[in-house]
Design a protein around this motif. Structure first.
Motif, mmCIF file in Angstrom:
data_model
loop_
_atom_site.group_PDB
_atom_site.id
_atom_site.type_symbol
_atom_site.label_atom_id
_atom_site.label_comp_id
_atom_site.label_asym_id
_atom_site.label_seq_id
_atom_site.Cartn_x
_atom_site.Cartn_y
_atom_site.Cartn_z
ATOM 1 N N UNK A 138 0.819 -1.213 0.000
ATOM 2 C CA UNK A 138 0.000 0.000 0.000
ATOM 3 C C UNK A 138 0.851 1.261 0.000
ATOM 4 N N UNK A 139 1.998 1.198 0.643
ATOM 5 C CA UNK A 139 2.877 2.373 0.681
ATOM 6 C C UNK A 139 4.003 2.296 -0.338
ATOM 7 N N UNK A 140 4.317 1.082 -0.822
ATOM 8 C CA UNK A 140 5.418 0.942 -1.773
ATOM 9 C C UNK A 140 4.990 1.196 -3.217
ATOM 10 N N UNK A 141 3.829 0.685 -3.612
ATOM 11 C CA UNK A 141 3.436 0.726 -5.017
ATOM 12 C C UNK A 141 3.197 2.130 -5.562
ATOM 13 N N UNK A 142 2.611 3.059 -4.799
ATOM 14 C CA UNK A 142 2.378 4.392 -5.375
ATOM 15 C C UNK A 142 3.641 5.095 -5.850
ATOM 16 N N UNK A 143 4.793 4.705 -5.327
ATOM 17 C CA UNK A 143 6.036 5.363 -5.731
ATOM 18 C C UNK A 143 6.679 4.714 -6.952
ATOM 19 N N UNK A 144 6.104 3.619 -7.456
ATOM 20 C CA UNK A 144 6.736 2.881 -8.549
ATOM 21 C C UNK A 144 6.270 3.384 -9.906
ATOM 22 N N UNK A 145 7.173 3.423 -10.897
ATOM 23 C CA UNK A 145 6.758 3.739 -12.268
ATOM 24 C C UNK A 145 6.026 2.562 -12.896
ATOM 25 N N UNK A 146 5.478 2.780 -14.078
ATOM 26 C CA UNK A 146 4.652 1.758 -14.729
ATOM 27 C C UNK A 146 5.427 0.471 -14.985
ATOM 28 N N UNK A 147 6.668 0.585 -15.460
ATOM 29 C CA UNK A 147 7.462 -0.612 -15.740
ATOM 30 C C UNK A 147 7.664 -1.450 -14.487
ATOM 31 N N UNK A 148 7.905 -0.779 -13.367
ATOM 32 C CA UNK A 148 8.131 -1.498 -12.118
ATOM 33 C C UNK A 148 6.855 -2.187 -11.646
ATOM 34 N N UNK A 149 5.705 -1.580 -11.886
ATOM 35 C CA UNK A 149 4.442 -2.232 -11.542
ATOM 36 C C UNK A 149 4.272 -3.516 -12.342
ATOM 37 N N UNK A 150 4.657 -3.476 -13.612
ATOM 38 C CA UNK A 150 4.537 -4.663 -14.460
ATOM 39 C C UNK A 150 5.461 -5.776 -13.981
ATOM 40 N N UNK A 151 6.706 -5.440 -13.661
ATOM 41 C CA UNK A 151 7.634 -6.465 -13.183
ATOM 42 C C UNK A 151 7.192 -7.019 -11.837
ATOM 43 N N UNK A 152 6.546 -6.180 -11.025
ATOM 44 C CA UNK A 152 6.016 -6.653 -9.746
ATOM 45 C C UNK A 152 4.926 -7.694 -9.968
ATOM 46 N N UNK A 153 4.032 -7.423 -10.920
ATOM 47 C CA UNK A 153 2.980 -8.385 -11.229
ATOM 48 C C UNK A 153 3.543 -9.709 -11.702
ATOM 49 N N UNK A 154 4.558 -9.669 -12.568
ATOM 50 C CA UNK A 154 5.176 -10.902 -13.045
ATOM 51 C C UNK A 154 5.809 -11.677 -11.897
ATOM 52 N N UNK A 155 6.518 -10.967 -11.020
ATOM 53 C CA UNK A 155 7.165 -11.635 -9.889
ATOM 54 C C UNK A 155 6.136 -12.298 -8.988
ATOM 55 N N UNK A 156 5.006 -11.648 -8.788
ATOM 56 C CA UNK A 156 3.958 -12.223 -7.945
ATOM 57 C C UNK A 156 3.411 -13.507 -8.561
ATOM 58 N N UNK A 157 3.269 -13.523 -9.885
ATOM 59 C CA UNK A 157 2.789 -14.737 -10.552
ATOM 60 C C UNK A 157 3.826 -15.847 -10.452
ATOM 61 N N UNK A 158 5.083 -15.522 -10.789
ATOM 62 C CA UNK A 158 6.134 -16.535 -10.793
ATOM 63 C C UNK A 158 6.353 -17.140 -9.410
#
Length: 481
Positions: A138-158
């Motif tokens: 909740x506090x980490x994601x708002x500071x991330x750019x779009x690319x980082x949000x995408x890599x976060x989603x992939x990491x969560x799936x993997x």
């Protein structure tokens, strides 16, 4: 006198205990009555409706205020403070560990960290850890750019993370409409949400809106994956890229027709011409050796791959339709199958036979038919409203290899209705036909059926090899980073 005195003392003691208990009970009743999530009037109405034969109970406002103001015991208050401090400390530790991984977009490292987190939670059954990850996000994601949000989603799936609060926070961040998305990041996010079945309409509305703005920069793979992921959750992406064409390039179709028709010149002991018009159908007599046929059946049995057969619907899903297709199927689409030498050799042979790249061959599938089982009239090509056309393409040809021989009169023939022709299963032989006409348009003339098996103890095994007009995606298509 002594006995009476002791009896009076005991009676007095019992009365004192009862009075104390009654006071506690009264206080508890007051708390229960007024902590209920309803207003003063609603509370009275509820009491009245549950006890219609009595006058509604009314408690003075002073008593109500006193009851609701009762403090928790000091021990519980101290425990609450300690618990909050421990939760805050744990969330802070999570943030310290994840922040550099998120900011540097280290997908693999983040996936490993989250995997260990998931394993710890599951092994020790630490359910309270689940919302803590969401609190950290909740506090980490708002500071991330779009690319980082995408890599976060992939990491969560993997990592195998399926916990709700973390995905909810990622969805909230996307719903906030951040800027700076490129087609790749949007495709990765759509795929990640699709993998965990996070079908939040608001999120996909934002993703599709963002993709519409950058679609001119999207390559074929990004368009395909984005369309497939949206369609997989019921959010059709045709409004972004337009509907996929279910027809095939005419040059490819003409080349395929010429190739299949050329088999008619082969010796009769190698190839039999079933038909040349309205579409070519050939029967290759020694397509696969007997030992390979037997090994395919054995592989499906040993890996327990058999499932009820399905029929392609107008979405990407496969629907079980028992009244149409009653067989069982085993599909070789697991990750380790991509490295299987036998499977790759068969796919390579099929591609070479039709003059197309091996990447155009779908994962192999065996169909198994027992007595009375069949596949009624159908076509192999995909309909125009099939969402998966964007990524899976159109099936331009079919090679059906019979893995065992059925005796005469046992049924199980492949029947081509427009040709008035039947092909009896003989081990190692293969029926080959096109699913589109020479201009690349799928045609109902290719309708066929698998006749029911008629004898007890007879099982038919047939290997479906479908060839498409574009590279078929394997597991590596999601491992971009």
């Amino acid at each position: 006198m002594i006995i009476r005195s002791e009896g009076s003392h005991i009676l007095f003691h019992l009365v004192s205990i009862m009075a104390s208990d009654l006071r506690r009970l009264a206080r508890l009743c007051l708390v229960v009555l007024f902590v209920l999530p309803c207003s003063w009037r609603t509370g009275n109405a509820w009491i009245s409706s549950t006890r219609p034969s009595r006058r509604p109970i009314r408690v003075s406002r002073v008593a109500h205020a006193a009851a609701t103001a009762l403090p928790l015991p000091d021990s519980l208050q101290r425990a609450e403070v300690m618990l909050k401090q421990k939760v805050d400390a744990y969330v802070a530790a999570l943030k310290r560990e994840m922040e550099p991984l998120l900011s540097r977009q280290e997908t693999e490292a983040l996936a490993r960290f989250l995997y260990k987190f998931v394993q710890l939670k599951s092994q020790k059954k630490l359910l309270p850890l689940q919302p803590m990850l969401g609190m950290a996000y909740r506090t980490l994601l708002p500071a991330l750019p779009a690319d980082a949000l995408a890599s976060t989603g992939l990491a969560m799936v993997y990592s195998g993370l399926r916990e709700g609060s973390a995905w909810q926070e990622l969805g909230n961040r996307i719903a906030a409409g951040p800027d700076g998305f490129n087609p790749r990041a949007l495709a990765e996010l759509a795929w990640s949400f699709s993998e965990v079945r996070y079908a939040r309409a608001e999120v996909f509305r934002i993703l599709q809106s963002k993709m519409h703005g950058v679609k001119q920069r999207a390559d074929y793979q990004e368009r395909s994956i984005f369309s497939w992921a949206c369609g997989n959750l019921g959010f059709n992406a045709s409004g972004v890229f337009g509907p996929a064409s279910y027809t095939v390039d005419s040059q490819l179709a003409q080349s395929l027709w010429t190739r299949v028709k050329s088999f008619s010149s082969m010796p009769p002991n190698e190839m039999t011409t079933v038909a040349l018009e309205p579409f070519p159908v050939m029967l290759m007599h020694r397509a696969l050796p007997a030992d390979v046929c037997a090994s395919m059946i054995r592989k499906a049995d040993e890996e327990a791959l058999w499932e009820s057969s399905t029929v392609v619907s107008s979405t990407t899903s496969q629907l079980p339709l028992q009244h149409v297709r009653t067989s069982a199927t085993a599909t070789f689409n697991l990750p380790h199958h991509e490295e299987d030498e036998t499977l790759n050799a068969i796919r390579g042979w099929a591609a070479e036979t039709l003059g197309l790249p091996a990447e155009y061959v779908e994962p192999l599938q065996i169909a198994r038919y027992g007595r009375g089982q069949e596949y009624k009239k159908h076509v192999d090509w995909r309909p125009a409203n099939f969402n998966g056309l964007h990524i899976f393409g159109q099936r331009v040809a079919t090679i059906l290899v019979y893995l065992n021989t059925l005796p005469e009169g046992a049924g199980g023939e492949t029947e081509f209705l427009a040709l008035n022709a039947k092909v009896r299963p003989v081990q190692g032989s293969a029926a080959i036909w096109t699913n589109v006409n020479s201009q690349g348009v799928p045609t109902m003339e290719t309708s066929h059926l698998a006749n029911p098996v008629l004898q007890d103890g007879v099982i038919k095994y047939a290997l479906n090899i479908w060839v498409t007009d574009k590279p078929y995606p394997n597991r590596t298509w999601i491992c971009w980073r």
